[in-house]
Scaffold this motif. Structure first.
Motif, PDB file in Angstrom:
ATOM      1  N   GLU A  83      53.852 -89.241 -23.363  1.00  0.00           N
ATOM      2  CA  GLU A  83      54.863 -88.221 -23.083  1.00  0.00           C
ATOM      3  C   GLU A  83      54.342 -87.058 -22.241  1.00  0.00           C
ATOM      4  N   MET A  84      53.099 -87.149 -21.741  1.00  0.00           N
ATOM      5  CA  MET A  84      52.560 -86.062 -20.920  1.00  0.00           C
ATOM      6  C   MET A  84      53.371 -85.873 -19.648  1.00  0.00           C
ATOM      7  N   LYS A  85      54.048 -86.921 -19.204  1.00  0.00           N
ATOM      8  CA  LYS A  85      54.876 -86.778 -18.005  1.00  0.00           C
ATOM      9  C   LYS A  85      56.014 -85.788 -18.237  1.00  0.00           C
ATOM     10  N   VAL A  86      56.488 -85.679 -19.481  1.00  0.00           N
ATOM     11  CA  VAL A  86      57.535 -84.709 -19.806  1.00  0.00           C
ATOM     12  C   VAL A  86      56.976 -83.295 -19.695  1.00  0.00           C
ATOM     13  N   VAL A  87      55.735 -83.107 -20.140  1.00  0.00           N
ATOM     14  CA  VAL A  87      55.072 -81.803 -20.012  1.00  0.00           C
ATOM     15  C   VAL A  87      54.959 -81.410 -18.549  1.00  0.00           C
ATOM     16  N   GLU A  88      54.562 -82.352 -17.711  1.00  0.00           N
ATOM     17  CA  GLU A  88      54.425 -82.057 -16.281  1.00  0.00           C
ATOM     18  C   GLU A  88      55.774 -81.713 -15.655  1.00  0.00           C
ATOM     19  N   LEU A 131      58.228 -80.233 -17.205  1.00  0.00           N
ATOM     20  CA  LEU A 131      58.522 -78.870 -17.641  1.00  0.00           C
ATOM     21  C   LEU A 131      57.763 -77.853 -16.801  1.00  0.00           C
ATOM     22  N   ARG A 132      56.520 -78.140 -16.531  1.00  0.00           N
ATOM     23  CA  ARG A 132      55.719 -77.227 -15.706  1.00  0.00           C
ATOM     24  C   ARG A 132      56.281 -77.120 -14.287  1.00  0.00           C
ATOM     25  N   LYS A 133      56.776 -78.233 -13.772  1.00  0.00           N
ATOM     26  CA  LYS A 133      57.316 -78.224 -12.407  1.00  0.00           C
ATOM     27  C   LYS A 133      58.545 -77.343 -12.267  1.00  0.00           C
ATOM     28  N   VAL A 134      59.288 -77.167 -13.371  1.00  0.00           N
ATOM     29  CA  VAL A 134      60.470 -76.298 -13.295  1.00  0.00           C
ATOM     30  C   VAL A 134      60.141 -74.875 -13.738  1.00  0.00           C
ATOM     31  N   GLY A 135      58.838 -74.562 -13.849  1.00  0.00           N
ATOM     32  CA  GLY A 135      58.420 -73.182 -14.045  1.00  0.00           C
ATOM     33  C   GLY A 135      58.131 -72.754 -15.463  1.00  0.00           C
ATOM     34  N   ILE A 136      58.057 -73.685 -16.401  1.00  0.00           N
ATOM     35  CA  ILE A 136      57.793 -73.322 -17.790  1.00  0.00           C
ATOM     36  C   ILE A 136      56.284 -73.294 -18.047  1.00  0.00           C
ATOM     37  N   ASN A 137      55.821 -72.234 -18.683  1.00  0.00           N
ATOM     38  CA  ASN A 137      54.417 -72.069 -19.059  1.00  0.00           C
ATOM     39  C   ASN A 137      54.159 -72.923 -20.303  1.00  0.00           C
ATOM     40  N   VAL A 138      53.449 -74.054 -20.138  1.00  0.00           N
ATOM     41  CA  VAL A 138      53.267 -75.003 -21.235  1.00  0.00           C
ATOM     42  C   VAL A 138      51.790 -75.162 -21.580  1.00  0.00           C
ATOM     43  N   THR A 139      51.488 -75.000 -22.854  1.00  0.00           N
ATOM     44  CA  THR A 139      50.192 -75.399 -23.400  1.00  0.00           C
ATOM     45  C   THR A 139      50.412 -76.694 -24.169  1.00  0.00           C
ATOM     46  N   ALA A 140      49.754 -77.779 -23.754  1.00  0.00           N
ATOM     47  CA  ALA A 140      49.943 -79.090 -24.378  1.00  0.00           C
ATOM     48  C   ALA A 140      48.703 -79.444 -25.194  1.00  0.00           C
TER      49      ALA A 140
END
Length: 296
Positions: free
Chosen positions: A56-61, A63-72
């Protein structure tokens, strides 16, 4: 260390959503729905902390592409939910086909925020220790749903929150629906249940009542929030998360309880009209509120 205004902590899930109209596979969970909803508001410092399996790391990426600050954070598996809805969108049958690793206090020690929204999906996602530790740095917001879910042979059963009497002392915002409040308190009247939860330590109790609107209690006043009528009911998944994040967004931005509740209700209305997360603007929410209130 940067202090975020609002930080959501929770697992991103793989969801199978079955409605009378169709079956859809999509990412989900409180973390996913809250993050996608709030990304449309560019006047807040928001961060997401999640834990997912490698698949599911592709979902994290995304989210990051649309500007969300994500710590995974790493997890052996992602959470896999199956949600089946009947003709009434308030009725849901749920199964859990895989679980993720719980969050720990040591993982979160570098995260600093004014409000921490703990998006629990299952009872062991956040320990009492995590709640205590984070409460020393900011206000704690909790959606009770995960704490009241026990998984047995993939099926989800309602249970009481084991550490509720101690945990609720550290929680500022608690969101429950009419079923969850009764499991927690044994009371079927929303006013009585909200009073009980406040007496146990919660500072702002948010009781969502589906098509009947919502009730918010701060220990002094009850604020009744109407449900804004949607043009069409398409997908109720994530409506509760949308309500909560809309409310917290408004509160951390300085809005009062009633204003925050109405904004949250309008966000939920717009979300239920489409599949997937809330995808509107602040102007859309305000227009929904204004149009509905002109009809009252």
């Amino acid at each position: 260390m940067n202090k975020h205004q609002l930080c959501c902590i929770g697992h991103i899930t793989l969801d199978k959503v079955v409605t009378p109209q169709n079956t859809v596979y999509m990412p989900g969970g409180t973390a996913f729905y809250c993050s996608h909803a709030i990304r449309h508001f560019n006047d807040i410092d928001y961060a997401l902390v999640t834990a997912v399996g490698a698949t599911e790391m592709k979902v994290v990426e995304q989210l990051r592409k649309v500007g969300i600050n994500v710590t995974a954070l790493p997890s052996k598996h992602s959470v896999y939910f199956e949600n089946i809805y009947g003709a009434n969108p308030d009725d849901r049958t749920q199964r859990v086909l895989a679980k993720a690793d719980p969050f720990t206090a040591s993982q979160l020690k570098e995260i600093d925020a004014q409000i921490y929204h703990l998006g629990s999906l299952l009872a062991d996602d956040f320990s009492l220790e995590v709640i205590k530790e984070l409460s020393q740095k900011g206000l704690i917001a909790v959606d009770s749903q995960g704490y009241l879910r026990e998984v047995r042979d993939t099926h989800v059963y309602p249970v009481d929150w084991t550490d509720k009497r101690e945990a609720l002392q550290y929680i500022h915002f608690l969101k429950v629906n009419e079923h969850e409040m009764e499991v927690l308190t044994g009371l079927s009247d929303p006013h009585e249940a909200a009073r009980q939860l406040y007496e146990w330590g919660v500072k702002e109790v948010l009781v969502t009542l589906g098509g009947m609107g919502s009730l918010i209690f701060n220990g002094k006043d009850f604020c009744r929030i109407p449900a804004y009528k949607p043009r069409e009911v398409v997908d109720a998944t994530g409506c509760g998360d949308t309500y909560t994040i809309g409310y917290l967004y408004q509160r951390v931005s300085g809005a009062g309880i009633e204003e925050a509740g109405r904004f949250a209700a309008a966000m939920s209305t717009l979300k239920i009209e489409k599949s997937g997360p809330f995808n509107g603007s602040k102007e859309d929410v305000i227009q929904c509120m204004t149009t509905a209130e002109q009809m009252f």
